[in-house]
Scaffold this motif. Structure first.
Motif, PDB file in Angstrom:
ATOM      1  N   ALA A  44      10.821   7.565  -5.423  1.00 14.12           N
ATOM      2  CA  ALA A  44       9.482   8.312  -5.949  1.00 14.12           C
ATOM      3  C   ALA A  44       9.027   8.963  -4.634  1.00 14.12           C
ATOM      4  CB  ALA A  44       8.468   7.201  -6.458  1.00 14.12           C
ATOM      5  N   ALA A  45       8.999   8.363  -3.381  1.00 17.22           N
ATOM      6  CA  ALA A  45       8.691   9.299  -2.211  1.00 17.22           C
ATOM      7  C   ALA A  45       9.442  10.268  -2.023  1.00 17.22           C
ATOM      8  CB  ALA A  45       8.658   7.956  -1.072  1.00 17.22           C
ATOM      9  N   ARG A  46      10.840  10.271  -2.285  1.00 20.34           N
ATOM     10  CA  ARG A  46      11.796  11.487  -1.914  1.00 20.34           C
ATOM     11  C   ARG A  46      11.460  12.328  -2.840  1.00 20.34           C
ATOM     12  NH1 ARG A  46      16.000  11.339   1.346  1.00 20.34           N
ATOM     13  NH2 ARG A  46      16.696   9.329   2.249  1.00 20.34           N
TER      14      ARG A  46
ATOM     15  N   THR B 125       2.728  11.559   6.327  1.00 19.53           N
ATOM     16  CA  THR B 125       2.413  11.082   4.883  1.00 19.53           C
ATOM     17  C   THR B 125       3.065   9.920   4.777  1.00 19.53           C
ATOM     18  OG1 THR B 125       4.186  12.176   3.994  1.00 19.53           O
ATOM     19  CG2 THR B 125       2.263  13.582   4.062  1.00 19.53           C
ATOM     20  N   GLY B 126       2.240   8.955   3.914  1.00 17.67           N
ATOM     21  CA  GLY B 126       2.819   7.628   3.423  1.00 17.67           C
ATOM     22  C   GLY B 126       4.213   7.738   2.743  1.00 17.67           C
ATOM     23  N   GLU B 127       4.535   8.712   2.307  1.00 18.94           N
ATOM     24  CA  GLU B 127       5.703   8.827   1.411  1.00 18.94           C
ATOM     25  C   GLU B 127       6.720   9.083   2.399  1.00 18.94           C
ATOM     26  OE1 GLU B 127       2.337   9.879  -1.552  1.00 18.94           O
ATOM     27  OE2 GLU B 127       2.817  10.270   0.470  1.00 18.94           O
ATOM     28  N   TYR B 128       6.689   9.778   3.481  1.00 11.86           N
ATOM     29  CA  TYR B 128       7.567   9.982   4.571  1.00 11.86           C
ATOM     30  C   TYR B 128       7.841   8.620   5.187  1.00 11.86           C
ATOM     31  CZ  TYR B 128      10.287  12.269   8.171  1.00 11.86           C
ATOM     32  OH  TYR B 128      11.365  12.598   9.017  1.00 11.86           O
ATOM     33  N   VAL B 129       6.843   7.855   5.492  1.00 10.48           N
ATOM     34  CA  VAL B 129       7.053   6.513   6.148  1.00 10.48           C
ATOM     35  C   VAL B 129       7.781   5.743   5.204  1.00 10.48           C
ATOM     36  CG1 VAL B 129       6.044   4.413   7.045  1.00 10.48           C
ATOM     37  CG2 VAL B 129       4.889   6.516   7.316  1.00 10.48           C
ATOM     38  N   VAL B 130       7.636   5.604   3.934  1.00 15.32           N
ATOM     39  CA  VAL B 130       8.324   4.888   2.766  1.00 15.32           C
ATOM     40  C   VAL B 130      10.095   5.493   2.936  1.00 15.32           C
ATOM     41  CG1 VAL B 130       8.963   4.379   0.253  1.00 15.32           C
ATOM     42  CG2 VAL B 130       6.758   4.453   1.157  1.00 15.32           C
TER      43      VAL B 130
ATOM     44  N   THR C 117       0.718  -1.111  -0.066  1.00 15.82           N
ATOM     45  CA  THR C 117       0.020   0.186  -0.001  1.00 15.82           C
ATOM     46  C   THR C 117       1.010   1.298  -0.090  1.00 15.82           C
ATOM     47  OG1 THR C 117      -1.746  -1.072   1.143  1.00 15.82           O
ATOM     48  CG2 THR C 117      -1.674   1.268   1.091  1.00 15.82           C
ATOM     49  N   LEU C 118       1.696   1.240   1.071  1.00 16.54           N
ATOM     50  CA  LEU C 118       2.808   2.377   0.881  1.00 16.54           C
ATOM     51  C   LEU C 118       3.729   2.558  -0.490  1.00 16.54           C
ATOM     52  CD1 LEU C 118       3.910   1.970   4.899  1.00 16.54           C
ATOM     53  CD2 LEU C 118       2.722   4.034   3.844  1.00 16.54           C
ATOM     54  N   SER C 119       4.063   1.483  -0.895  1.00 17.21           N
ATOM     55  CA  SER C 119       4.813   1.662  -2.273  1.00 17.21           C
ATOM     56  C   SER C 119       3.687   2.170  -3.282  1.00 17.21           C
ATOM     57  CB  SER C 119       5.221   0.105  -2.819  1.00 17.21           C
ATOM     58  OG  SER C 119       6.056  -0.335  -1.819  1.00 17.21           O
ATOM     59  N   ASP C 120       2.663   1.666  -3.262  1.00 14.01           N
ATOM     60  CA  ASP C 120       1.630   2.146  -4.269  1.00 14.01           C
ATOM     61  C   ASP C 120       1.387   3.845  -4.051  1.00 14.01           C
ATOM     62  OD1 ASP C 120       1.553  -0.195  -5.108  1.00 14.01           O
ATOM     63  OD2 ASP C 120      -0.633  -0.907  -4.485  1.00 14.01           O
ATOM     64  N   TRP C 121       1.177   4.232  -2.779  1.00 14.29           N
ATOM     65  CA  TRP C 121       1.017   5.469  -2.516  1.00 14.29           C
ATOM     66  C   TRP C 121       2.392   6.364  -3.248  1.00 14.29           C
ATOM     67  CZ3 TRP C 121      -0.737   6.056   3.293  1.00 14.29           C
ATOM     68  CH2 TRP C 121      -2.056   5.540   3.079  1.00 14.29           C
ATOM     69  N   ALA C 122       3.353   5.665  -2.608  1.00 12.04           N
ATOM     70  CA  ALA C 122       4.658   6.608  -3.295  1.00 12.04           C
ATOM     71  C   ALA C 122       4.893   6.720  -4.886  1.00 12.04           C
ATOM     72  CB  ALA C 122       5.824   5.873  -2.520  1.00 12.04           C
ATOM     73  N   GLU C 123       4.859   5.532  -5.328  1.00 15.28           N
ATOM     74  CA  GLU C 123       5.005   5.291  -6.775  1.00 15.28           C
ATOM     75  C   GLU C 123       3.710   6.152  -7.662  1.00 15.28           C
ATOM     76  OE1 GLU C 123       5.974   1.335  -7.648  1.00 15.28           O
ATOM     77  OE2 GLU C 123       7.650   1.529  -6.214  1.00 15.28           O
ATOM     78  N   SER C 124       2.702   6.424  -7.041  1.00 19.97           N
ATOM     79  CA  SER C 124       1.720   7.031  -7.715  1.00 19.97           C
ATOM     80  C   SER C 124       2.156   8.570  -8.092  1.00 19.97           C
ATOM     81  CB  SER C 124       0.476   7.257  -6.993  1.00 19.97           C
ATOM     82  OG  SER C 124      -0.675   7.996  -7.497  1.00 19.97           O
ATOM     83  N   PRO C 125       1.903   8.976  -9.286  1.00 26.34           N
ATOM     84  CA  PRO C 125       2.232  10.307  -9.749  1.00 26.34           C
ATOM     85  C   PRO C 125       1.164  11.511  -8.980  1.00 26.34           C
ATOM     86  CG  PRO C 125       1.183   9.259 -11.687  1.00 26.34           C
ATOM     87  CD  PRO C 125       1.607   8.219 -10.411  1.00 26.34           C
ATOM     88  N   LYS C 126       0.233  10.861  -8.444  1.00 23.21           N
ATOM     89  CA  LYS C 126      -0.705  11.798  -8.149  1.00 23.21           C
ATOM     90  C   LYS C 126      -0.365  12.411  -6.536  1.00 23.21           C
ATOM     91  CE  LYS C 126      -5.109  10.319  -6.666  1.00 23.21           C
ATOM     92  NZ  LYS C 126      -6.324   9.462  -6.577  1.00 23.21           N
ATOM     93  N   VAL C 127      -0.907  13.493  -6.613  1.00 28.63           N
ATOM     94  CA  VAL C 127      -0.804  14.088  -5.196  1.00 28.63           C
ATOM     95  C   VAL C 127      -2.082  14.267  -4.592  1.00 28.63           C
ATOM     96  CG1 VAL C 127       0.220  16.187  -3.863  1.00 28.63           C
ATOM     97  CG2 VAL C 127       1.631  15.300  -5.996  1.00 28.63           C
TER      98      VAL C 127
END
Length: 154
Positions: free
Chosen positions: A134-136, A115-120, A89-99
């Motif tokens: 992608a998260a960074r 944010t999920g991206e920060y968790v990644v 789930t977190l990977s999908d959030w990070a790799e999604s181009p959508k903000v």
């Protein structure tokens, strides 16, 4: 002496304190309450990455609560976590181009760590290099500097 939201373990009590702080013009206490709500959202989880994911979900649900004035569960997100697990789930959030609006709201409020991206980025060793990059990238594009992010251990 001002109340300390960190002393509370009941989310509803923290929400009442937050509402009173807002009513009394105390944004410092209201922000501390918001952070406490997020932290309590993951308090039942044993694994650190799952705890942080549920804190991110709590943060998203709190933004929904503040927007709509009533509690709303992030049903799609909860179902996805149940079906795919925390890391996917977190990977999908990070790799999604959508903000997402939740991501933007948290970053704008100075709470990007929820944010999920920060968790990644925080648990980079549990994610693919692509998901971490992608998260960074998303966090940097939102205005965070590299020094605002956790350092990836090598």
């Amino acid at each position: 002496m001002d109340p300390n939201p960190d002393d509370f373990t009941d989310i509803d009590a923290v929400r009442r304190l937050k509402a009173n702080a807002e009513r009394l013009g105390r944004p410092d206490i209201a922000d501390a309450c918001r952070r406490r709500i997020f932290v309590l959202g993951g308090s039942d989880e044993m694994l650190p990455v799952e705890r942080r994911l549920w804190q991110a979900v709590a943060a998203y649900e709190q933004t929904l609560f503040e927007k709509h004035g009533k509690a709303q569960k992030a049903s799609y997100t909860r179902r996805k976590i149940k079906e795919k697990g925390a890391v996917q789930t977190l990977s999908d959030w990070a790799e999604s181009p959508k903000v997402t609006p939740g991501f933007k709201a948290l970053v704008d409020a100075g709470m990007a760590e929820f944010t999920g991206e920060y968790v990644v980025v925080e648990f980079a060793d549990q994610f693919s290099d692509e998901a971490v990059a992608a998260a960074r990238k998303k966090l940097v594009q939102a205005g965070l500097s590299e020094s605002d992010m956790p350092v990836k251990d090598t």
